[in-house]
Design a protein around this motif. Structure first.
Motif, PDB file in Angstrom:
ATOM      1  N   UNK A  83      43.290  53.024  70.999  1.00  0.00           N
ATOM      2  CA  UNK A  83      44.173  51.904  70.666  1.00  0.00           C
ATOM      3  C   UNK A  83      45.310  51.774  71.681  1.00  0.00           C
ATOM      4  N   UNK A  84      45.695  52.872  72.303  1.00  0.00           N
ATOM      5  CA  UNK A  84      46.783  52.863  73.300  1.00  0.00           C
ATOM      6  C   UNK A  84      46.258  52.749  74.730  1.00  0.00           C
ATOM      7  N   UNK A  85      44.939  52.666  74.885  1.00  0.00           N
ATOM      8  CA  UNK A  85      44.340  52.714  76.218  1.00  0.00           C
ATOM      9  C   UNK A  85      44.829  51.603  77.137  1.00  0.00           C
ATOM     10  N   UNK A  86      44.905  50.363  76.634  1.00  0.00           N
ATOM     11  CA  UNK A  86      45.295  49.263  77.518  1.00  0.00           C
ATOM     12  C   UNK A  86      46.716  49.451  78.043  1.00  0.00           C
ATOM     13  N   UNK A  87      47.643  49.881  77.194  1.00  0.00           N
ATOM     14  CA  UNK A  87      49.008  50.145  77.663  1.00  0.00           C
ATOM     15  C   UNK A  87      49.027  51.226  78.729  1.00  0.00           C
ATOM     16  N   UNK A  88      48.212  52.235  78.540  1.00  0.00           N
ATOM     17  CA  UNK A  88      48.066  53.318  79.530  1.00  0.00           C
ATOM     18  C   UNK A  88      47.559  52.741  80.849  1.00  0.00           C
ATOM     19  N   UNK A  89      46.477  51.953  80.782  1.00  0.00           N
ATOM     20  CA  UNK A  89      45.913  51.319  81.966  1.00  0.00           C
ATOM     21  C   UNK A  89      46.959  50.452  82.667  1.00  0.00           C
ATOM     22  N   UNK A  90      47.620  49.601  81.893  1.00  0.00           N
ATOM     23  CA  UNK A  90      48.601  48.665  82.449  1.00  0.00           C
ATOM     24  C   UNK A  90      49.736  49.383  83.172  1.00  0.00           C
ATOM     25  N   UNK A  92      49.481  51.891  85.059  1.00  0.00           N
ATOM     26  CA  UNK A  92      48.997  52.421  86.337  1.00  0.00           C
ATOM     27  C   UNK A  92      48.671  51.355  87.375  1.00  0.00           C
ATOM     28  N   UNK A  93      48.425  50.118  86.932  1.00  0.00           N
ATOM     29  CA  UNK A  93      47.913  49.103  87.858  1.00  0.00           C
ATOM     30  C   UNK A  93      48.852  47.904  87.955  1.00  0.00           C
ATOM     31  N   UNK A  94      48.777  47.175  89.080  1.00  0.00           N
ATOM     32  CA  UNK A  94      49.528  45.926  89.157  1.00  0.00           C
ATOM     33  C   UNK A  94      48.928  44.893  88.204  1.00  0.00           C
ATOM     34  N   UNK A  95      49.668  43.841  87.898  1.00  0.00           N
ATOM     35  CA  UNK A  95      49.139  42.811  86.988  1.00  0.00           C
ATOM     36  C   UNK A  95      47.807  42.246  87.498  1.00  0.00           C
ATOM     37  N   UNK A  96      46.916  41.938  86.551  1.00  0.00           N
ATOM     38  CA  UNK A  96      45.617  41.353  86.895  1.00  0.00           C
ATOM     39  C   UNK A  96      45.280  40.307  85.848  1.00  0.00           C
ATOM     40  N   UNK A  97      44.430  39.355  86.240  1.00  0.00           N
ATOM     41  CA  UNK A  97      44.100  38.242  85.359  1.00  0.00           C
ATOM     42  C   UNK A  97      42.706  38.347  84.740  1.00  0.00           C
ATOM     43  N   UNK A  98      41.812  39.066  85.390  1.00  0.00           N
ATOM     44  CA  UNK A  98      40.431  39.136  84.916  1.00  0.00           C
ATOM     45  C   UNK A  98      39.899  40.543  85.179  1.00  0.00           C
ATOM     46  N   UNK A  99      39.058  41.026  84.273  1.00  0.00           N
ATOM     47  CA  UNK A  99      38.475  42.361  84.424  1.00  0.00           C
ATOM     48  C   UNK A  99      36.957  42.251  84.440  1.00  0.00           C
ATOM     49  N   UNK A 100      36.345  43.112  85.230  1.00  0.00           N
ATOM     50  CA  UNK A 100      34.893  43.177  85.351  1.00  0.00           C
ATOM     51  C   UNK A 100      34.436  44.543  84.857  1.00  0.00           C
ATOM     52  N   UNK A 106      34.759  49.132  76.763  1.00  0.00           N
ATOM     53  CA  UNK A 106      35.888  48.779  77.627  1.00  0.00           C
ATOM     54  C   UNK A 106      36.147  47.278  77.537  1.00  0.00           C
ATOM     55  N   UNK A 107      35.076  46.485  77.527  1.00  0.00           N
ATOM     56  CA  UNK A 107      35.221  45.031  77.410  1.00  0.00           C
ATOM     57  C   UNK A 107      35.932  44.664  76.109  1.00  0.00           C
ATOM     58  N   UNK A 108      35.576  45.320  75.001  1.00  0.00           N
ATOM     59  CA  UNK A 108      36.213  45.050  73.717  1.00  0.00           C
ATOM     60  C   UNK A 108      37.706  45.360  73.778  1.00  0.00           C
ATOM     61  N   UNK A 109      38.063  46.525  74.332  1.00  0.00           N
ATOM     62  CA  UNK A 109      39.481  46.901  74.414  1.00  0.00           C
ATOM     63  C   UNK A 109      40.269  45.914  75.270  1.00  0.00           C
ATOM     64  N   UNK A 110      39.682  45.472  76.369  1.00  0.00           N
ATOM     65  CA  UNK A 110      40.362  44.512  77.241  1.00  0.00           C
ATOM     66  C   UNK A 110      40.517  43.153  76.555  1.00  0.00           C
ATOM     67  N   UNK A 111      39.468  42.691  75.877  1.00  0.00           N
ATOM     68  CA  UNK A 111      39.551  41.405  75.177  1.00  0.00           C
ATOM     69  C   UNK A 111      40.602  41.455  74.068  1.00  0.00           C
ATOM     70  N   UNK A 112      40.649  42.579  73.352  1.00  0.00           N
ATOM     71  CA  UNK A 112      41.658  42.721  72.293  1.00  0.00           C
ATOM     72  C   UNK A 112      43.076  42.654  72.862  1.00  0.00           C
ATOM     73  N   UNK A 113      43.228  43.010  74.130  1.00  0.00           N
ATOM     74  CA  UNK A 113      44.536  42.948  74.788  1.00  0.00           C
ATOM     75  C   UNK A 113      44.786  41.577  75.424  1.00  0.00           C
ATOM     76  N   UNK A 114      43.836  40.655  75.239  1.00  0.00           N
ATOM     77  CA  UNK A 114      44.013  39.304  75.749  1.00  0.00           C
ATOM     78  C   UNK A 114      43.582  39.090  77.188  1.00  0.00           C
ATOM     79  N   UNK A 115      42.803  39.999  77.720  1.00  0.00           N
ATOM     80  CA  UNK A 115      42.339  39.895  79.103  1.00  0.00           C
ATOM     81  C   UNK A 115      40.985  39.198  79.143  1.00  0.00           C
ATOM     82  N   UNK A 116      40.812  38.291  80.093  1.00  0.00           N
ATOM     83  CA  UNK A 116      39.500  37.687  80.321  1.00  0.00           C
ATOM     84  C   UNK A 116      38.581  38.758  80.894  1.00  0.00           C
ATOM     85  N   UNK A 117      37.404  38.900  80.304  1.00  0.00           N
ATOM     86  CA  UNK A 117      36.444  39.908  80.751  1.00  0.00           C
ATOM     87  C   UNK A 117      35.176  39.204  81.223  1.00  0.00           C
TER      88      UNK A 117
END
Length: 178
Positions: A83-90, A92-100, A106-117
């Motif tokens: 549940x805390x994974x996206x905050x952890x990821x964020x 470490x990395x610069x802002x991004x708009x889309x994830x592959x 991983x896709x589910x966690x990113x979508x739940x955080x509002x990221x286009x996957x």
């Protein structure tokens, strides 16, 4: 500017990874490549250190004629709290708009955080697969070398990666106890 995110363990990087990065760069201006499970090494699933994986990946991308000025490689250790994974990821990395990713979790966690996957480009996944490559290495099957860039095979030889894998799988590699 559109910045994308691409995650993987890269144990080891192979041609499928290089081709995926090439294709993703047709859709984004810059790509953050996350090397996950950064803290793991010298185990069957993750035999190479994060430093070795960064080295292999950079050389593989150069060999694949990828413009490294458009690439940011970031190693990230795993955390056990999904549940805390996206905050952890964020963090470490610069802002991004889309994830592959090709990983549904991983896709589910990113979508739940509002990221286009978007589905990462896949190339003959049965053939270009790091688990399969490690298995071929263990069997002394030289076919593994055709699945990775020459630079990756050279690095694996230089660090005695096949011998490392064999030692790990025989159970001789025990964690150091202080």
């Amino acid at each position: 500017m559109i910045r994308g995110l691409f995650t993987g363990r890269f144990q080891p990087p192979h041609w499928g990874h290089v081709w995926a990065v090439r294709d993703i760069l047709r859709e984004v201006d810059e790509l953050v490549i996350v090397i996950g499970s950064a803290q793991f090494n010298y185990i069957i699933k993750d035999p190479f250190t994060v430093g070795e994986r960064i080295w292999m990946l950079r050389e593989a991308l150069k060999e694949g004629s990828i413009d490294l000025s458009r690439i940011i490689i970031v190693p990230i250790p795993n955390i056990e709290n999904n549940a805390a994974w996206f905050g952890h990821l964020r963090s470490y990395v610069p802002p991004f708009q889309v994830a592959y990713t090709g990983n549904p979790f991983v896709a589910m966690l990113l979508r739940e955080a509002g990221i286009e996957v978007r589905q990462q480009p896949l190339y003959d996944r049965e053939k270009y697969n790091s688990t399969r490559i490690r298995e071929l290495m263990l069997k002394d099957n030289p076919e593994w070398e055709k699945l990775v860039p020459k630079s990756v095979a050279e690095i694996i030889r230089r660090i005695n990666g096949i011998e490392r894998l064999k030692t790990i799988t025989t159970g001789e590699a025990e964690p150091h106890k202080w």
